[in-house]
Write an enzyme that holds these catalytic residues in place. Structure first.
Site: not given
Ligand code: SF4
Length: 255
Positions: A153, A172
């Site tokens: 991420k 996310d």
């Protein structure tokens, strides 16, 4: 009409044009001056809204963005944006962070939560960037993933938002939830969700997609009580946890 499905009512505003699926971006350039141009050779991150509401996110480099993204884990955008301006004033370069011990950094980032682990990650990443990458945040996903505290991420945020390189899709908490609600994936693990999204979204949309979905998640498709009556995706969304619907709900489509 299936059971449990409420009849259509007008949106509270009486119109749909307030729905804003925009470019909720992760960073903004120009430490101290919102309108300052990005330094030469650096590309301007997408969008104007920084990680959140405060406008002083003070992100001026790939390193700043990396730090802010590490600090954002399990924290709110507001908290991160409260901390970063002073943090980057105090330690203006990656070398300044690399000269610290994790314990020295802890008081500065305490309010973002999980500050011991985050201190170790930030200082560890700084030391490695200085020692192995000449003080420059690498633009290569494999190298980024070798940094302490950096998983896909974070790597995707830095590569996509700062370097404009689409190596993956940022997953996310918002992308996770909304991708499941919209049945773009049935997976629950971020890495598997990312793989599903990479298959169905054209590569040239990967970066923008995350920004748009994150923005949508902040403004409308919120976790506990999504504002479905105001959502422009309402008629293609079959999420079981919708608050209002004109279409059949699917039990498995849950955030
Ligand atoms: S209709 Fe509701 S649950 Fe579906 S995407 Fe819109 S806000 Fe989210």
């Amino acid at each position: 009409m299936p059971r449990g499905v409420a009849p259509r009512q007008p949106a509270r505003t009486g119109r749909q044009d307030k729905v804003r699926v925009g470019t909720g971006a992760i960073a903004r350039p120009g430490r101290g001056k919102a309108s300052a141009p990005a330094p030469k050779g650096r590309q301007k991150p997408i969008g104007k809204k920084a990680m959140a509401k405060p406008t002083t996110a003070a992100i001026a480099s790939a390193w700043d963005l990396l730090v802010a993204t590490i600090l954002s884990a399990q924290s709110t955008d507001v908290n991160v944006n409260r901390v970063t301006p002073e943090l980057f004033r105090k330690y203006p370069t990656v070398e300044a962070f690399a000269a610290l011990t994790p314990e020295q950094l802890e008081p500065d980032i305490r309010s973002t939560g999980f500050f011991r682990n985050k201190s170790k990650s930030v200082v560890g990443a700084a030391k490695k960037i200085v020692a192995e990458f000449g003080g420059q945040v690498p633009e290569d996903i494999e190298k980024l993933l070798t940094l302490p505290g950096v998983a896909r991420k974070t790597a995707n945020v830095v590569l996509g938002t700062w370097f404009k390189k689409a190596e993956g899709v940022v997953v996310d908490t918002h992308v996770h939830r909304i991708s499941r609600r919209l049945e773009l994936t049935k997976e629950n693990e971020p890495q598997k969700i990312e793989q599903d999204l990479m298959k169905i979204i054209p590569r040239d949309r990967w970066i923008l997609f995350s920004h748009q979905v994150i923005w949508h998640g902040r403004k409308l498709c919120i976790a506990r009580k999504p504002k479905c009556a105001e959502c422009s995706l309402e008629n293609i969304c079959h999420a079981a946890d919708k608050t209002w619907s004109t279409v059949e709900l699917h039990k498995v489509a849950k955030g």
